[in-house]
Design a protein around this motif. Structure first.
Motif, PDB file in Angstrom:
ATOM      1  N   UNK A 191       0.738  -7.034  -4.061  1.00  0.00           N
ATOM      2  CA  UNK A 191       1.637  -7.481  -3.210  1.00  0.00           C
ATOM      3  C   UNK A 191       2.737  -6.393  -2.657  1.00  0.00           C
ATOM      4  N   UNK A 192       2.934  -5.408  -3.251  1.00  0.00           N
ATOM      5  CA  UNK A 192       3.774  -4.346  -2.888  1.00  0.00           C
ATOM      6  C   UNK A 192       3.320  -3.648  -1.555  1.00  0.00           C
ATOM      7  N   UNK A 193       1.937  -3.383  -1.860  1.00  0.00           N
ATOM      8  CA  UNK A 193       1.054  -2.992  -0.726  1.00  0.00           C
ATOM      9  C   UNK A 193       1.132  -3.631   0.690  1.00  0.00           C
ATOM     10  N   UNK A 194       0.960  -5.139   0.323  1.00  0.00           N
ATOM     11  CA  UNK A 194       1.054  -5.970   1.683  1.00  0.00           C
ATOM     12  C   UNK A 194       2.583  -5.925   2.210  1.00  0.00           C
ATOM     13  N   UNK A 203       5.997   6.024  -0.211  1.00  0.00           N
ATOM     14  CA  UNK A 203       4.795   7.079  -0.422  1.00  0.00           C
ATOM     15  C   UNK A 203       3.605   6.659  -1.067  1.00  0.00           C
ATOM     16  N   UNK A 204       3.720   5.746  -2.139  1.00  0.00           N
ATOM     17  CA  UNK A 204       2.461   5.281  -2.723  1.00  0.00           C
ATOM     18  C   UNK A 204       1.929   4.317  -1.884  1.00  0.00           C
ATOM     19  N   UNK A 205       2.467   3.441  -1.078  1.00  0.00           N
ATOM     20  CA  UNK A 205       1.856   2.475  -0.245  1.00  0.00           C
ATOM     21  C   UNK A 205       1.166   3.278   0.934  1.00  0.00           C
ATOM     22  N   UNK A 206       1.566   4.332   1.229  1.00  0.00           N
ATOM     23  CA  UNK A 206       1.268   5.426   2.439  1.00  0.00           C
ATOM     24  C   UNK A 206      -0.198   5.970   1.923  1.00  0.00           C
ATOM     25  N   UNK A 207      -0.052   6.510   0.527  1.00  0.00           N
ATOM     26  CA  UNK A 207      -1.368   6.848  -0.295  1.00  0.00           C
ATOM     27  C   UNK A 207      -2.333   5.914  -0.263  1.00  0.00           C
ATOM     28  N   UNK A 208      -2.075   4.726  -0.575  1.00  0.00           N
ATOM     29  CA  UNK A 208      -3.219   3.794  -0.649  1.00  0.00           C
ATOM     30  C   UNK A 208      -3.731   3.457   0.687  1.00  0.00           C
ATOM     31  N   UNK A 209      -2.869   3.503   1.954  1.00  0.00           N
ATOM     32  CA  UNK A 209      -3.427   3.299   3.259  1.00  0.00           C
ATOM     33  C   UNK A 209      -4.526   4.508   3.311  1.00  0.00           C
ATOM     34  N   UNK A 210      -4.186   5.616   2.986  1.00  0.00           N
ATOM     35  CA  UNK A 210      -5.065   6.609   3.200  1.00  0.00           C
ATOM     36  C   UNK A 210      -6.411   6.623   2.397  1.00  0.00           C
ATOM     37  N   UNK A 211      -6.314   6.199   1.403  1.00  0.00           N
ATOM     38  CA  UNK A 211      -7.437   5.973   0.374  1.00  0.00           C
ATOM     39  C   UNK A 211      -8.447   4.800   0.879  1.00  0.00           C
ATOM     40  N   UNK A 212      -7.852   3.910   1.877  1.00  0.00           N
ATOM     41  CA  UNK A 212      -8.529   2.818   2.517  1.00  0.00           C
ATOM     42  C   UNK A 212      -9.427   3.597   3.611  1.00  0.00           C
ATOM     43  N   UNK A 213      -8.326   4.423   4.682  1.00  0.00           N
ATOM     44  CA  UNK A 213      -8.821   4.722   5.906  1.00  0.00           C
ATOM     45  C   UNK A 213     -10.033   5.986   5.452  1.00  0.00           C
ATOM     46  N   UNK A 214      -9.893   6.608   4.348  1.00  0.00           N
ATOM     47  CA  UNK A 214     -10.916   7.772   4.030  1.00  0.00           C
ATOM     48  C   UNK A 214     -11.994   7.287   3.292  1.00  0.00           C
ATOM     49  N   UNK A 215     -12.104   6.053   2.843  1.00  0.00           N
ATOM     50  CA  UNK A 215     -13.101   5.362   1.916  1.00  0.00           C
ATOM     51  C   UNK A 215     -12.988   5.980   0.773  1.00  0.00           C
ATOM     52  N   UNK A 216     -12.114   6.718   0.120  1.00  0.00           N
ATOM     53  CA  UNK A 216     -11.685   6.901  -1.258  1.00  0.00           C
ATOM     54  C   UNK A 216     -11.699   5.558  -2.245  1.00  0.00           C
ATOM     55  N   UNK A 217     -11.248   4.562  -1.335  1.00  0.00           N
ATOM     56  CA  UNK A 217     -11.154   3.111  -2.106  1.00  0.00           C
ATOM     57  C   UNK A 217     -11.838   2.278  -1.231  1.00  0.00           C
ATOM     58  N   UNK A 255      -8.554  -3.078  -0.894  1.00  0.00           N
ATOM     59  CA  UNK A 255      -7.048  -2.989  -1.215  1.00  0.00           C
ATOM     60  C   UNK A 255      -6.480  -2.917  -2.540  1.00  0.00           C
ATOM     61  N   UNK A 256      -7.414  -3.791  -3.549  1.00  0.00           N
ATOM     62  CA  UNK A 256      -6.926  -3.895  -5.189  1.00  0.00           C
ATOM     63  C   UNK A 256      -7.182  -2.414  -5.479  1.00  0.00           C
ATOM     64  N   UNK A 257      -8.498  -1.588  -5.224  1.00  0.00           N
ATOM     65  CA  UNK A 257      -8.916  -0.331  -5.564  1.00  0.00           C
ATOM     66  C   UNK A 257      -7.813   0.613  -5.278  1.00  0.00           C
ATOM     67  N   UNK A 258      -7.410   0.719  -3.860  1.00  0.00           N
ATOM     68  CA  UNK A 258      -6.512   1.660  -3.152  1.00  0.00           C
ATOM     69  C   UNK A 258      -5.044   1.307  -4.126  1.00  0.00           C
ATOM     70  N   UNK A 259      -4.710   0.239  -4.181  1.00  0.00           N
ATOM     71  CA  UNK A 259      -3.218  -0.160  -4.591  1.00  0.00           C
ATOM     72  C   UNK A 259      -3.474   0.413  -6.239  1.00  0.00           C
ATOM     73  N   UNK A 260      -4.541   0.349  -6.847  1.00  0.00           N
ATOM     74  CA  UNK A 260      -4.308   0.899  -8.391  1.00  0.00           C
ATOM     75  C   UNK A 260      -4.369   2.344  -8.210  1.00  0.00           C
TER      76      UNK A 260
END
Length: 146
Positions: free
Chosen positions: A48-51, A19-33, A36-41
Motif C-alpha cells: 500500500x505504501x508502494x502504491x 527512498x524505499x519506494x524508489x528502491x522497489x521501483x528499481x527492483x521492478x525495472x531491473x527485473x530483480x523483482x 510489486x509484492x516481491x519488490x515491496x518486500x
C-alpha cells in the motif's frame, strides 16, 4: 487541475519511505523483482505504501549520464579488429548501447557504435586517441554527442 510542483532534494533529507519506494521501483525495472509484492518486500515497505508513493518519487538522472555518443570507425579487415576496438571502449568506461559492423569490402570495414559515457571521468578525446593508436583503425568520426 493544477500542475504538480517538482523539487530536487538531497536524498539524505527525504523521509525513508520515499527512498524505499524508489528502491522497489528499481527492483521492478531491473527485473530483480517479478511483482510489486516481491519488490515491496525486498525494499522493506508495504504494498500500500508502494502504491501510495510510487508516482511521487523519481530519481534525478544526471544529464551527462544519459547522453549518447555515436561514432563511426573505419577499420582494416583483419582478425581481431573489432575486439581491439571494443577493448578501447571497455577501458574508457563507456557503456556500449548498439554495435553495427558492415561486411568488409576492399579490405576495409565500418563499425558504428552508440555508447553512453557512463561516468564523469569519460574523455571523448582519450577514447578517440586510443582508437586511432590501434594499427587496425584507419579513421574515427564522431557522428553525434558531445
Amino acid at each position: 487541475m493544477q500542475r504538480p510542483r517538482r523539487y530536487i532534494v538531497e536524498a539524505a533529507l527525504l523521509p525513508e519511505i520515499f527512498l524505499k519506494v524508489s528502491d522497489a521501483k528499481e527492483y521492478l525495472q531491473t527485473g530483480a523483482a517479478q511483482s510489486v509484492a516481491e519488490a515491496a518486500a525486498m525494499a522493506g515497505v508495504s504494498r500500500s505504501a508502494f502504491y501510495k508513493y510510487r508516482d511521487a518519487i523519481t530519481p534525478f538522472r544526471d544529464m551527462r549520464r544519459d547522453q549518447v555518443v555515436n561514432m563511426s570507425i573505419l577499420t582494416r579487415d583483419q582478425p581481431g579488429a573489432l575486439s581491439a576496438v571494443l577493448a578501447i571502449f571497455a577501458a574508457s568506461g563507456a557503456n556500449i548501447l548498439t554495435i553495427n559492423q558492415s561486411i568488409p569490402a576492399n579490405g576495409v570495414g565500418v563499425v558504428t557504435l552508440s555508447v553512453n559515457p557512463g561516468s564523469d571521468s569519460f574523455s571523448l578525446d582519450a577514447l578517440q586517441a586510443g582508437l586511432e593508436s590501434l594499427p587496425v583503425v584507419i579513421r574515427t568520426e564522431l557522428i553525434s554527442g558531445f
